[in-house]
Design an enzyme around this catalytic site. Structure first.
Site, PDB file in Angstrom:
ATOM      1  CG  ASP A  18      -2.171   0.902   0.948  1.00 18.64           C
ATOM      2  OD1 ASP A  18      -2.107   1.766   0.044  1.00 18.64           O
ATOM      3  OD2 ASP A  18      -3.182   0.774   1.671  1.00 18.64           O
TER       4      ASP A  18
HETATM    5  C1  BGC Z   1      -5.015   3.265  -0.104  1.00 19.73           C
HETATM    6  C2  BGC Z   1      -5.067   2.214  -1.179  1.00 19.73           C
HETATM    7  C3  BGC Z   1      -4.944   2.874  -2.512  1.00 19.73           C
HETATM    8  C4  BGC Z   1      -3.673   3.681  -2.566  1.00 19.73           C
HETATM    9  C5  BGC Z   1      -3.450   4.365  -3.889  1.00 19.73           C
HETATM   10  C6  BGC Z   1      -3.820   4.165  -0.256  1.00 19.73           C
HETATM   11  O1  BGC Z   1      -3.956   5.239   0.605  1.00 19.73           O
HETATM   12  O2  BGC Z   1      -5.009   2.642   1.157  1.00 19.73           O
HETATM   13  O3  BGC Z   1      -6.254   1.500  -1.079  1.00 19.73           O
HETATM   14  O4  BGC Z   1      -4.981   1.918  -3.518  1.00 19.73           O
HETATM   15  O5  BGC Z   1      -3.721   4.657  -1.563  1.00 19.73           O
HETATM   16  O6  BGC Z   1      -4.388   5.324  -4.113  1.00 19.73           O
END
Ligand code: BGC
Length: 943
Positions: A480
């Site tokens: 993540d």
């Molecule tokens: C989120 C993810 C997301 C990523 C990219 C993160 O803050 O937890 O779910 O895919 O950002 O946007």
């Protein structure tokens, strides 16, 4: 004088006319070439067969010899009817005829059809036909069970008759291995009539008279189990033998590409380039620049839980993912995923970051509930798999996240989830297991939180043991955004790609150079990324930027909402509304005059046509804007009831809508609950995170309901809610965040153009105090890990309420219809003596009402008490659409081998799913509530 009594004379050996054949092709009369192996047929008068015992080959076997003039041929084998020999290399000046000699007697000569080239490929049947003696570079026969990969496999063709070679051995002596004897003339090879690149042609080292030709199976060779291989040299052509050819697997293609990559090129693929000097030209959440010299495309990463996110461009705002789960229909879910996949592709995005399958039933206040598929691992896993299958069918790498146990947003980067092995295997991890196995998903996003004291993105147990080990996940794990915490530990634990930048994997090259991370691990990371790209067609179907199909996709958005909205209450048949009879309708609240609400955070979609309305940046999370999608319930209701006076009140002050409601025939109150990534809800009530001072929507509903008994509530929210006013309103529709055709879908349901058939994928508890954790665990600061105790283990959602004896406000699986259904002839069918525990539930489902509609028949299983399982588990379901009065015989199959392990429990001792002996009770009904279930039967498994 001639003797009449002479002794019986030993006959001389004889050679059949035309009895000299190419040993590989076995074609009578076909030419043979010097140095090659040939077979000679005749009557050689040997009483027993004899074999050459070593190299150099003997020129006599059992006393028999064969000669070309003065040159004796080396022999491999001789019997009474056949001799295998090497045609001597040096035949210049000798007659083109062979004689056999035994015991001083010599046969008549037989002419040999000698040619400089006489190619023949050895075959497995010895007849020169069918499967050839053709190996791959691991020396395995290339047959249907081990096919060659087009464009990848180099085949080793064992043959004879290719003429003179360099470094030529003595006649009868072994072919040298250093330097190799290479043919003077290069043969050509066709595979399925397609010319193949010949990489080597010479004598097979250590052999006598046998040649080896190495050829690359062309990428455009035909595929199948019997593809012909033919060799030609000079003007001569061989017999045709067969190999099996298949398209290369993604793993084979990845391995091949990997061999061409430099270390720097490999490193480039294992982290995102966000924040570097260059930037993606396509927007999105992440970017990994490709390697054009090797044809490796850029990776463009974008969120896509409820439509294309990250402001990549205006996209169809679908209803929430949880609404898709509420359809309980995997084919509907597939359509939902296809919109995301097609629109990502149209924007040139080739990696989807959706697939949120966190089991937020543990924490229904979770701000990301709208992105998820509810509380049950089987329903969530199957719906997610359908989304991912549809996305990957559009040549976009699908993702599943957040692995694992990222079930609250509060302190998400430091929350240390504590849970036992069985608890997680049967809950959150099971949803992932199903999602991974049923979809062939190619990327998994590890989560921010810790699991049992170890960050998820460096959690050996989660990543290497379970995901890549037990589940055999072949794709890549990405972190993540900012969830990587180390270089060596993360790499060794199974993280394959850091996102969105290289804060830690920027040091990976040094870690490999110093031996802290083996080269093989880096190669594995790159292999996994490349194989994901091949598996989803990123090389073969590069994205072309095109307009999105706004009309088609919005139709699917509306359909998804119509299938997913859940009718929770309908007292006195208040709904559907009678358009002809409706005279005056009060519409209240939630900007229902212009818009419907959407959820915030990375899943946020910028709707096509632009937002109808935007509002501030509620805090928390303090960074996500509130977006209202451009679909007006007011207008859609007006269109449905053209003869009614339909008036709107914003609902900011309960007094005015109450007066409007009092003056109207009926009132429809829209209540809304904005949520977002980066926050959890303070309660399960309709709080107002957007406005200051907040609008008290519970008071609003109560005031309107007090003014008009025909009050209908439409809820635009993420998940479970408590409804203090429930008893005073006549109808409640759970519309979720309904997407940009939500207004139309809601109006269709309210007026009966669509009969609601959605069922709750999440339990609505009676009170926040009934949750496993009435108070959400909060972090002491922003850096210190803090425990989040999941001691309820696998008792998530309805399993929790069942186990605690708590009656929810609305049970999991619940949803009303405008018609009624009955179940009859319910039976459980199985075959206990077969040792196969699979079973079917069979029943007749009848639409006993007056309108067409769909029912979701649900099968729950109670395990033997000895297993310690929850009181019941969903193990199967089917959504059935029926015309009024119609009936259908339905069978729901429960297969013990399904990815959902419906008959098993996780055994911590053997670290495996096991089926316990005992008596199981099978329930059938239309929700998880005991009151709506009948006992379909029992199963005895084992003794
Ligand atoms: C989120 C993810 C997301 C990523 C990219 C993160 O803050 O937890 O779910 O895919 O950002 O946007």
């Amino acid at each position: 004088m001639a003797s009449l009594t002479g002794a019986w004379a030993q006959p001389a050996p004889s050679i059949n006319s035309g009895g000299i054949v190419n040993a590989a092709s076995s074609a009578p009369g076909a030419p043979v070439a010097p140095g090659s192996i040939a077979s000679v047929y005749g009557n050689f008068l040997l009483s027993a067969p004899s074999w050459a015992l070593g190299i150099p080959l003997p020129t006599s076997l059992g006393g028999l010899s064969l000669a070309f003039g003065a040159v004796e041929a080396p022999l491999l084998y001789a019997s009474s009817g056949q001799v295998n020999l090497q045609i001597p290399w040096e035949l210049a000046g000798q007659p083109p005829a062979v004689t056999a000699t035994l015991a001083g007697q010599t046969s008549a000569p037989q002419t040999v059809n000698l040619a400089p080239f006489a190619p023949g490929i050895f075959s497995m049947n010895g007849q020169g036909t069918g499967p050839g003696a053709i190996l791959d570079s691991s020396y395995h026969l290339v047959t249907a069970t081990n096919p060659a990969a087009a464009g990848i496999t180099v085949i080793l063709i064992y043959c004879t008759g290719l003429g003179a070679v360099t470094n030529q051995p003595e006649t009868g002596a072994a072919a040298p291995s250093n330097p190799l004897a290479v043919t003077i003339t290069k043969p050509s090879v066709t595979i399925g009539s397609v010319p193949a690149q010949v990489l080597f042609s010479g004598l097979a080292p250590g052999s006598v008279g046998e040649y080896q030709v190495n050829a690359l199976v062309p990428s455009n060779a035909p595929t199948g189990d019997a593809v012909q291989v033919i060799l030609s040299i000079g003007s001569a052509t061989s017999n045709a033998v067969e190999i099996a050819v298949q398209p290369p697997t993604p793993d084979q293609r990845a391995d091949q590409l990997l061999t061409q990559m430099t270390q720097d090129q490999k490193i480039q693929l294992v982290y995102g380039a966000v924040g570097t000097a260059t930037a993606s030209t396509r927007g999105g959440a992440g970017w990994v620049p490709g390697i054009p010299q090797l044809g490796i495309p850029d990776l463009y990463l974008a969120d896509g839980s409820v439509g294309v996110g990250n402001g990549v461009g205006p996209a169809t705002a679908l209803p929430s993912s949880i609404a898709s789960a509420a359809s309980w229909d995997v084919s509907e879910a597939y359509k939902y995923g296809s919109v995301i996949g097609a629109e990502l592709r149209a924007y040139g995005m080739n990696v989807n970051l959706g697939g949120n399958v966190n089991l937020i039933g543990r924490e229904p206040r979770d701000g990301r509930t709208f992105e998820t598929k509810g509380e049950d691992p089987i329903l969530a896993g199957k719906i997610t798999a359908a989304h991912i299958n549809a996305i990957q069918a559009q040549h976009v790498i699908g993702g599943i996240k957040h692995f694992a146990l990222n079930d609250q947003e509060t302190g998400r980067t430091t929350a240390d989830v504590r849970i036992d092995e069985r608890g997680m295997r049967e809950s959150d991890l099971l949803a992932f297991e199903i999602g991974v196995k049923d979809s062939n998903v190619q990327s998994v996003m590890c989560s921010y939180n810790l699991v049992n004291d170890v960050y998820a993105c460096e959690n050996q147990h989660l990543l290497n043991d379970i995901l890549k080990g037990d589940w055999q996940f072949p794709g890549f794990v990405m972190s993540d955004w900012g969830a990587t915490h180390s270089t060596v530990a993360a790499a060794l634990a199974g993280l394959d790609q850091e996102q969105p930048d290289n804060a830690f994997f920027g040091s990976l090259a040094q870690a490999v150079a110093s031996g802290q991370v083996p080269q093989s691990r880096l190669d594995d990371m790159v292999h996994r990324i490349l194989r994901a790209m091949y598996a989803t067609g990123l090389f073969d179907y590069p994205a072309a930027i095109t307009p999105i199909d706004t009309t088609g996709d919005q139709a699917i958005a509306q359909d998804a909402e119509e299938q997913g909205a859940v009718l929770l209450k309908n007292a006195g048949g208040q709904l559907p509304l009678n358009a002809a009879a409706a005279k005056s309708i009060a519409i209240v609240g939630s900007h229902a005059d212009v818009a419907v609400l959407s959820g915030g955070g990375s899943a946020q979609v910028t709707p096509t046509g632009g937002p109808a309305l935007t509002e501030g940046y509620p805090c928390p999370p303090c960074w996500a804007q509130v977006i209202w999608d451009p679909s007006s319930p007011l207008q859609a209701i007006r269109a449905m009831a053209p003869n009614a006076t339909v008036q709107f009140d914003p609902g900011t002050n309960p007094a005015t809508p109450a007066a409007l409601a009092a003056a109207s025939q009926m009132a429809i109150v829209f209540v809304s609950q904005w949520t977002s990534e980066g926050m959890d809800l303070p309660s399960l009530n309709f709080t107002d995170a957007i406005h200051s001072p907040p609008i008290d929507q519970d008071a609003l509903v109560a005031a309107v309901a007090a003014a008009n008994p025909h009050t209908i509530v439409v809820m635009e929210n993420a998940g479970a809610q408590v409804m203090p006013w429930l008893g005073s309103v006549s109808a409640v529709l759970e519309a979720w965040f309904p997407g940009q055709r939500g207004g139309e879908a809601i109006a269709n349901i309210l007026f009966g153009a669509v009969n609601p058939s959605g069922k709750l994928p999440i339990t609505f508890p009676a009170s926040v105090n009934d949750l496993p954790r009435p108070v959400i665990a909060t972090p002491p600061d922003s850096t210190t890990p803090f425990p989040v105790d999941y001691s309820e283990g696998f008792n998530v959602g309805y399993k929790w309420y069942d186990s605690q004896g708590l009656t929810p406000l609305f049970p999991f699986g619940f949803g009303l219809s405008y018609t009624t259904f009955s179940f009859s002839n319910v039976a459980v069918v199985n075959n206990p003596t077969s040792g196969n525990p699979n079973f079917q539930v069979t029943f007749k489902l009848t639409n006993t009402g007056y309108v067409a509609g769909a029912e979701v028949a649900q099968v729950y299983l109670a395990f033997p008490a000895s297993t310690g399982e929850p009181p019941k588990r969903l193990v199967g379901w089917q959504k059935v659409f029926l015309q009024p009065g119609a009936a259908e015989q339905v069978t729901i199959e429960v297969d013990a081998n399904d990815s959902s392990h419906p008959l098993s429990y996780w055994d911590v001792n053997s670290n495996a799913w096991l089926i316990a002996p005992g008596v199981y009770t099978v329930y059938l009904g239309n929700s998880s509530s005991s009151a709506s279930l009948v006992t379909a039967g029992t199963l005895q498994i084992g003794s």
